[in-house]
Design a protein around this motif. Structure first.
Motif, PDB file in Angstrom:
ATOM      1  N   CYS A  27      84.606 -58.411 -62.706  1.00  0.00           N
ATOM      2  CA  CYS A  27      85.295 -57.547 -61.755  1.00  0.00           C
ATOM      3  C   CYS A  27      86.803 -57.646 -61.972  1.00  0.00           C
ATOM      4  O   CYS A  27      87.360 -58.742 -61.973  1.00  0.00           O
ATOM      5  N   PRO A  28      87.480 -56.503 -62.131  1.00  0.00           N
ATOM      6  CA  PRO A  28      88.935 -56.543 -62.327  1.00  0.00           C
ATOM      7  C   PRO A  28      89.694 -56.927 -61.058  1.00  0.00           C
ATOM      8  O   PRO A  28      90.847 -57.316 -61.130  1.00  0.00           O
ATOM      9  N   LYS A  29      89.024 -56.854 -59.912  1.00  0.00           N
ATOM     10  CA  LYS A  29      89.683 -57.171 -58.648  1.00  0.00           C
ATOM     11  C   LYS A  29      89.609 -58.665 -58.321  1.00  0.00           C
ATOM     12  O   LYS A  29      90.604 -59.270 -57.960  1.00  0.00           O
ATOM     13  N   CYS A  30      88.397 -59.265 -58.444  1.00  0.00           N
ATOM     14  CA  CYS A  30      88.241 -60.675 -58.049  1.00  0.00           C
ATOM     15  C   CYS A  30      87.770 -61.575 -59.194  1.00  0.00           C
ATOM     16  O   CYS A  30      87.560 -62.759 -58.996  1.00  0.00           O
ATOM     17  N   GLN A  31      87.564 -61.021 -60.390  1.00  0.00           N
ATOM     18  CA  GLN A  31      87.124 -61.729 -61.593  1.00  0.00           C
ATOM     19  C   GLN A  31      85.717 -62.322 -61.490  1.00  0.00           C
ATOM     20  O   GLN A  31      85.325 -63.170 -62.278  1.00  0.00           O
ATOM     21  N   SER A  32      84.919 -61.888 -60.526  1.00  0.00           N
ATOM     22  CA  SER A  32      83.541 -62.363 -60.409  1.00  0.00           C
ATOM     23  C   SER A  32      82.700 -61.761 -61.529  1.00  0.00           C
ATOM     24  O   SER A  32      82.951 -60.656 -61.996  1.00  0.00           O
ATOM     25  N   LYS A  33      81.678 -62.500 -61.958  1.00  0.00           N
ATOM     26  CA  LYS A  33      80.733 -61.991 -62.951  1.00  0.00           C
ATOM     27  C   LYS A  33      79.395 -61.657 -62.299  1.00  0.00           C
ATOM     28  O   LYS A  33      78.416 -61.377 -62.973  1.00  0.00           O
ATOM     29  N   GLN A  34      79.354 -61.683 -60.968  1.00  0.00           N
ATOM     30  CA  GLN A  34      78.154 -61.319 -60.223  1.00  0.00           C
ATOM     31  C   GLN A  34      78.218 -59.816 -59.950  1.00  0.00           C
ATOM     32  O   GLN A  34      78.769 -59.371 -58.956  1.00  0.00           O
ATOM     33  N   LEU A  35      77.650 -59.040 -60.877  1.00  0.00           N
ATOM     34  CA  LEU A  35      77.774 -57.595 -60.845  1.00  0.00           C
ATOM     35  C   LEU A  35      76.411 -56.926 -60.761  1.00  0.00           C
ATOM     36  O   LEU A  35      75.433 -57.432 -61.299  1.00  0.00           O
ATOM     37  N   ALA A  36      76.375 -55.765 -60.112  1.00  0.00           N
ATOM     38  CA  ALA A  36      75.171 -54.946 -60.062  1.00  0.00           C
ATOM     39  C   ALA A  36      75.419 -53.721 -60.941  1.00  0.00           C
ATOM     40  O   ALA A  36      76.290 -52.911 -60.629  1.00  0.00           O
ATOM     41  N   PRO A  37      74.682 -53.591 -62.070  1.00  0.00           N
ATOM     42  CA  PRO A  37      74.878 -52.422 -62.927  1.00  0.00           C
ATOM     43  C   PRO A  37      74.402 -51.157 -62.216  1.00  0.00           C
ATOM     44  O   PRO A  37      73.438 -51.183 -61.458  1.00  0.00           O
ATOM     45  N   GLN A  38      75.098 -50.045 -62.446  1.00  0.00           N
ATOM     46  CA  GLN A  38      74.771 -48.762 -61.836  1.00  0.00           C
ATOM     47  C   GLN A  38      74.383 -47.773 -62.922  1.00  0.00           C
ATOM     48  O   GLN A  38      74.856 -47.866 -64.049  1.00  0.00           O
TER      49      GLN A  38
END
Length: 78
Positions: A27-38
């Protein structure tokens, strides 16, 4: 270059990212790698049947314009 769409599970930020090989997006906002692909609009349209001709009675679903999504906001060419 593959472009993927994600929603961050930590901050709900929606974004697109170019991902190479085994690289993981963050995430460019919080740098988390916990992402949900869309599923992107392109990916959905590319896997569906050919859309060379408008379907009878189809339209975009909200206004019923037979020219397709967003056509009701376009000027008539007649």
């Amino acid at each position: 270059m593959p472009i993927f769409e994600y929603i961050c599970k930590q901050c709900d930020h929606e974004f697109e990212a170019i991902v190479y090989g085994g690289q993981k997006a963050e995430c460019p906002k919080c740098q988390s790698k916990q992402l949900a692909p869309q599923l992107s609009v392109f990916a959905v349209a590319a896997k569906g049947p050919s859309r060379s001709a408008p379907s009878a009675g189809g339209g975009c679903g909200s206004c019923g314009d037979p020219r397709g999504p967003g056509a009701c906001s376009m000027p008539d060419l007649d």
